[in-house]
Design a protein around this motif. Structure first.
Motif, PDB file in Angstrom:
ATOM      1  N   TRP A 185       0.988  -1.226   0.021  1.00 51.24           N
ATOM      2  CA  TRP A 185      -0.017  -0.204   0.046  1.00 51.24           C
ATOM      3  C   TRP A 185       0.768   1.236   0.019  1.00 51.24           C
ATOM      4  N   GLN A 186       2.279   1.129   0.819  1.00 50.61           N
ATOM      5  CA  GLN A 186       2.977   2.432   0.459  1.00 50.61           C
ATOM      6  C   GLN A 186       3.184   2.490  -0.639  1.00 50.61           C
ATOM      7  N   LYS A 187       3.497   1.579  -1.487  1.00 51.75           N
ATOM      8  CA  LYS A 187       4.182   1.873  -2.862  1.00 51.75           C
ATOM      9  C   LYS A 187       2.999   2.257  -3.737  1.00 51.75           C
ATOM     10  N   LEU A 188       1.824   1.727  -3.548  1.00 48.01           N
ATOM     11  CA  LEU A 188       0.842   2.278  -4.305  1.00 48.01           C
ATOM     12  C   LEU A 188       0.060   3.695  -4.092  1.00 48.01           C
ATOM     13  N   ALA A 189       0.352   4.008  -2.882  1.00 46.22           N
ATOM     14  CA  ALA A 189      -0.066   5.473  -2.419  1.00 46.22           C
ATOM     15  C   ALA A 189       0.606   5.967  -1.297  1.00 46.22           C
ATOM     16  N   PRO A 190       2.074   6.450  -1.393  1.00 44.41           N
ATOM     17  CA  PRO A 190       2.641   6.760  -0.392  1.00 44.41           C
ATOM     18  C   PRO A 190       2.173   8.036   0.595  1.00 44.41           C
ATOM     19  N   TYR A 193      -0.943   5.733   2.773  1.00 42.59           N
ATOM     20  CA  TYR A 193      -0.343   4.622   3.489  1.00 42.59           C
ATOM     21  C   TYR A 193       0.884   4.719   3.852  1.00 42.59           C
ATOM     22  N   GLY A 194       1.217   4.765   5.370  1.00 41.13           N
ATOM     23  CA  GLY A 194       2.528   4.902   5.719  1.00 41.13           C
ATOM     24  C   GLY A 194       3.069   3.361   5.811  1.00 41.13           C
ATOM     25  N   PHE A 195       4.363   3.230   6.226  1.00 43.38           N
ATOM     26  CA  PHE A 195       5.184   2.023   6.466  1.00 43.38           C
ATOM     27  C   PHE A 195       4.624   1.719   7.984  1.00 43.38           C
ATOM     28  N   TYR A 196       4.465   2.382   8.912  1.00 39.01           N
ATOM     29  CA  TYR A 196       3.939   2.169  10.430  1.00 39.01           C
ATOM     30  C   TYR A 196       2.585   1.987  10.412  1.00 39.01           C
ATOM     31  N   ALA A 197       1.712   2.845   9.808  1.00 38.99           N
ATOM     32  CA  ALA A 197       0.269   2.342  10.032  1.00 38.99           C
ATOM     33  C   ALA A 197      -0.422   1.936  11.201  1.00 38.99           C
ATOM     34  N   ASN A 198       0.379   2.818  12.159  1.00 39.55           N
ATOM     35  CA  ASN A 198      -0.331   2.685  13.574  1.00 39.55           C
ATOM     36  C   ASN A 198      -1.700   3.280  13.763  1.00 39.55           C
ATOM     37  N   VAL A 199      -2.672   2.436  14.196  1.00 41.56           N
ATOM     38  CA  VAL A 199      -3.927   3.034  14.402  1.00 41.56           C
ATOM     39  C   VAL A 199      -3.657   4.368  15.076  1.00 41.56           C
ATOM     40  N   ASN A 200      -4.289   5.759  14.904  1.00 43.37           N
ATOM     41  CA  ASN A 200      -4.174   6.859  15.354  1.00 43.37           C
ATOM     42  C   ASN A 200      -4.976   7.937  15.079  1.00 43.37           C
ATOM     43  N   PRO A 201      -6.145   7.989  15.876  1.00 41.23           N
ATOM     44  CA  PRO A 201      -7.075   9.120  15.550  1.00 41.23           C
ATOM     45  C   PRO A 201      -6.690  10.468  15.324  1.00 41.23           C
ATOM     46  N   ASP A 202      -5.394  10.747  15.812  1.00 42.52           N
ATOM     47  CA  ASP A 202      -5.094  12.054  15.605  1.00 42.52           C
ATOM     48  C   ASP A 202      -4.290  12.452  14.208  1.00 42.52           C
ATOM     49  N   VAL A 203      -4.153  11.344  13.257  1.00 40.00           N
ATOM     50  CA  VAL A 203      -3.627  11.415  12.072  1.00 40.00           C
ATOM     51  C   VAL A 203      -4.648  10.944  11.123  1.00 40.00           C
ATOM     52  N   SER A 204      -5.215  11.837  10.328  1.00 42.54           N
ATOM     53  CA  SER A 204      -6.252  11.834   9.382  1.00 42.54           C
ATOM     54  C   SER A 204      -5.678  11.093   8.325  1.00 42.54           C
ATOM     55  N   PRO A 257      -5.585  11.249   4.336  1.00 43.80           N
ATOM     56  CA  PRO A 257      -6.006  12.370   3.210  1.00 43.80           C
ATOM     57  C   PRO A 257      -7.370  12.549   2.910  1.00 43.80           C
ATOM     58  N   ARG A 258      -8.076  11.496   2.846  1.00 42.48           N
ATOM     59  CA  ARG A 258      -9.396  11.287   2.316  1.00 42.48           C
ATOM     60  C   ARG A 258     -10.717  11.143   3.496  1.00 42.48           C
ATOM     61  N   TRP A 259     -10.327  10.869   4.567  1.00 42.77           N
ATOM     62  CA  TRP A 259     -11.201  10.983   5.745  1.00 42.77           C
ATOM     63  C   TRP A 259     -10.690  10.865   7.015  1.00 42.77           C
ATOM     64  N   SER A 260     -11.621  11.058   8.049  1.00 44.07           N
ATOM     65  CA  SER A 260     -11.199  11.164   9.370  1.00 44.07           C
ATOM     66  C   SER A 260     -10.703   9.812  10.003  1.00 44.07           C
ATOM     67  N   GLN A 261      -9.766   9.732  10.840  1.00 37.30           N
ATOM     68  CA  GLN A 261      -9.738   8.248  11.597  1.00 37.30           C
ATOM     69  C   GLN A 261     -10.069   8.382  13.214  1.00 37.30           C
ATOM     70  N   LYS A 264       3.127  11.725  13.286  1.00 36.79           N
ATOM     71  CA  LYS A 264       2.505  12.539  11.799  1.00 36.79           C
ATOM     72  C   LYS A 264       3.454  12.442  10.920  1.00 36.79           C
ATOM     73  N   LYS A 265       4.578  12.364  11.200  1.00 38.56           N
ATOM     74  CA  LYS A 265       5.669  12.160  10.167  1.00 38.56           C
ATOM     75  C   LYS A 265       5.676  10.572   9.819  1.00 38.56           C
ATOM     76  N   TYR A 266       5.915   9.859  10.767  1.00 38.64           N
ATOM     77  CA  TYR A 266       5.995   8.266  10.694  1.00 38.64           C
ATOM     78  C   TYR A 266       4.665   7.706  10.777  1.00 38.64           C
TER      79      TYR A 266
END
Ligand code: MTE
Length: 295
Positions: free
Chosen positions: A229-234, A237-248, A250-254, A292-294
């Protein structure tokens, strides 16, 4: 470790190609402080089996249930290579007879903002990795799904943009964390094909796409692997992909999630928790990191 004798013979010697729906022997996790189980309402088995993401079998939620039944899961083997002292291959029979199975009741939070509570049967990934003796140079772990286009209609689509096989990765300390599970079953039985038979990863504090299905290869690496997924849309989708309500996304809120099953009258929308509610167990893995970066 369990001896071969505690595994029912039909699990070890099942008829070729049909490995699903067999009872598995397991013990119950006893330590809730480690996050090994939750008392939250479990998602009914029918919903776990019907509402799936497994793009090798199509992009619709019910495609995997429809199309994964023809997947041959016996024989099956898993190779472990790379930065290990003893690279090698384990057959599913070896895996089932070597590792003590336990039940872990985990929340699964998809990046698409739905979630489930699933009683998995499996064993810690760390136990499998330890058997191959990772070298100190092993900093990351890469996972690959089977790629067999003849049995996977989703991989034959000319409109598809995924570079198969499906790949995922973890940092070595994430892989060695006691919550990282290799699942061989759910609800007490072998995994349904659509849920990643015969063996899949489950990393409950990360978005569901990290929990790669139908594993055939694990490689220990010196550097961070490229993931599907990171390759498809970096940017999405990040490498870490930790569930995080504070990091939306880009297309929806988490911030919130739909806890399945939902209905028009009962949307069951709940707040999403940092690290999917496993912050106490895994927060220290990310101390000092800008989440937010990772992302
Ligand atoms: N693994 C493979 N090989 N292919 C996939 O498409 N989808 C992922 C993950 N593992 C996927 C995969 C996603 S997006 C999610 S949310 C979970 O599987 C869903 O697991 P489930 O269908 O068993 O609930």
């Amino acid at each position: 470790m369990a001896g071969a004798s505690i595994i029912p013979s039909q699990v070890l010697h099942k008829s070729p190609a049909s490995a699903s729906d067999l009872e598995l022997p397991y013990s119950n996790a006893v330590d809730s402080r480690q996050g090994f189980f939750t008392k939250e309402l479990k998602t009914p088995l029918e919903d776990v089996k019907r509402y799936c993401n497994f793009y090798e079998f199509g992009t619709g939620k019910t495609d995997p249930e429809k199309h994964a039944q023809s997947l041959t899961t016996d024989p099956w083997s898993l190779e472990v290579q790379g930065e290990v002292l003893h690279p090698g291959t384990l057959h599913l029979e070896d895996i089932l007879s070597s590792f003590q199975l336990e039940e872990r009741i985990y929340r699964l939070r998809c990046v698409e903002a739905w979630s489930m509570v699933i009683p998995w049967i499996g064993f810690p990934l760390s136990k499998l990795l330890a058997r191959f003796e990772p070298k100190s140079s092993a900093k990351y772990v890469e996972f690959r799904t089977l790629y067999r286009p003849t049995e996977m209609p989703g991989t034959r689509s000319i409109f598809g943009s995924i570079d198969w096989p499906y790949r995922e990765g973890l940092r070595i300390d994430e892989a060695m964390h006691p919550l990282s599970l290799l699942a061989v079953g759910l609800y007490g039985k072998t995994l349904p094909n659509q849920n990643g038979a015969p063996i899949r990863l489950v990393v409950p504090w990360k978005y569901g796409f990290k929990s790669i299905k139908s594993l055939v290869s694990i490689r220990l690496l010196r550097s961070q692997p490229s993931t599907t997924w990171q390759k498809l849309a970096p940017n999405e989708y990040g490498f870490y992909a930790n569930v995080n309500p504070d990091v939306s996304h880009p297309r929806w809120s988490q911030r919130t999630e739909r806890r399945l099953p939902t209905s028009f009258f009962d949307p069951r929308r709940i707040n999403t928790e940092l690290f999917n509610g496993y912050a106490e167990q895994v927060g220290s893995l990310y101390a000092g990191m800008d989440l937010k970066k990772y992302f």
